[in-house]
Scaffold this active site. Sequence first.
Site, PDB file in Angstrom:
ATOM      1  N   ASP A  37      92.646 -46.470  12.245  1.00 57.91           N
ATOM      2  CA  ASP A  37      91.579 -45.888  11.515  1.00 57.91           C
ATOM      3  C   ASP A  37      91.400 -44.746  11.820  1.00 57.91           C
ATOM      4  O   ASP A  37      90.629 -44.201  12.348  1.00 57.91           O
ATOM      5  CB  ASP A  37      90.571 -46.399  11.657  1.00 57.91           C
ATOM      6  N   HIS A  38      91.940 -43.649  10.764  1.00 54.31           N
ATOM      7  CA  HIS A  38      92.498 -42.229  10.641  1.00 54.31           C
ATOM      8  C   HIS A  38      92.002 -42.145   9.481  1.00 54.31           C
ATOM      9  O   HIS A  38      91.865 -42.426   8.304  1.00 54.31           O
ATOM     10  CB  HIS A  38      93.902 -42.082  10.567  1.00 54.31           C
ATOM     11  N   GLY A 104      87.435 -41.327  20.444  1.00 49.58           N
ATOM     12  CA  GLY A 104      87.451 -40.800  19.051  1.00 49.58           C
ATOM     13  C   GLY A 104      88.796 -39.660  19.861  1.00 49.58           C
ATOM     14  O   GLY A 104      88.653 -39.341  20.563  1.00 49.58           O
ATOM     15  N   GLU A 105      89.242 -39.259  18.244  1.00 40.40           N
ATOM     16  CA  GLU A 105      89.734 -37.948  18.531  1.00 40.40           C
ATOM     17  C   GLU A 105      89.427 -36.544  17.524  1.00 40.40           C
ATOM     18  O   GLU A 105      89.078 -37.358  16.675  1.00 40.40           O
ATOM     19  CB  GLU A 105      91.343 -38.539  18.259  1.00 40.40           C
ATOM     20  N   ASN A 108      89.849 -36.462  13.398  1.00 36.90           N
ATOM     21  CA  ASN A 108      89.612 -37.886  12.305  1.00 36.90           C
ATOM     22  C   ASN A 108      87.594 -37.049  12.686  1.00 36.90           C
ATOM     23  O   ASN A 108      87.641 -37.935  11.045  1.00 36.90           O
ATOM     24  CB  ASN A 108      89.250 -38.988  13.278  1.00 36.90           C
TER      25      ASN A 108
END
Length: 343
Positions: A37-38, A104-105, A108
């Site tokens: 999911d990006h 998270g990241e 994104n």
Amino acid sequence: MTVVGFHNSHEQVHPAALLAATQRAEEAGFDAAMCSDHWAPWSVRQGHSGFAWTWLGAALATTGLPLGVVNAPGQRYHPAIIAQAAATLAAMFPGRFWVALGSGENVNEHITGGRWPAKAERDARLRECVAIIRALLDGEEVTHEGLVTVDRAKLWTLPDEKPLLIGPAVTPATARAHAAWADGLVTVNQSPEILKQVVQEYRDAGGRGSLNLQVHVSWAPSAETALAVARDQMAGQVFGPPVAWDLDTPEAFDSLGTHVGDEALRRSVLVDHDPARLADRVSELVAIGFDAVYLHQVATDPAPSDEKHDDAAATSTPRSATLDAFVDMAAEHLLPQLKQVTA
């Protein structure tokens, strides 16, 4: 028997082509599927990033496979929205949907314009989000003030069977932390020594549920092509956390990828042209203690040239010949062996 799944990389492939590949994977004997999911791809060359939740509805409706998604609630997504999305899919497709909830990241999450918190704060935010999502799935009305805010939220459509909330972990420390709340664990291929630590830390901390492994594979008919494809698609991801958490654009990942050597690349991606040897290599990782393995073929189709572009091609449903070839190879050479692996 080991569950063998097909991983859908929305960062790399058109969503319609991923759907077709997943349908083919089910026909070929794969047991399950999952997806990323990006908002953005890891590399400009990957060139895609379809919306995972739209795709999941289509995939669940057109296959009989159980499906999961790796998601990061708290910044780009409010946790109440994730609870509603997960509840709806679980209500429509009982027992077939799970969601892995991570911290998270930046590549994104930066799109919201909010600051990117330090890892400790992101972890604390995740724990709040998990508690909120669980309470909503239990049918509670939730009001919460903390790192996230919720005002009198309640889910009006609840599933008969709640979706599993899985903990995604790369490091042993994260695996241990997830054991306090997760219904299972998912991680990615890395050195066998680190994978053993991830499994041990999760189980020693009381972690329950299944252990799932996503394996990046670059398979091609020749050794040279397999390595070239891995470098083209995955070089920027070799560095892993904390670098992968904090970079904010595909261009930044691409700039790092120019410094990656072949050996470092091979440690992150199983590069191979020999199906029998590839089956042995994946089997060795699964035998560490995993209940399910999800195969991610990192190769994608080359972009069509202007000379080959025509109106018929533009209006046809996208497919990936590369993924179709991988599915067919896996059905013949990988699945029979992998399904028999025991820890």
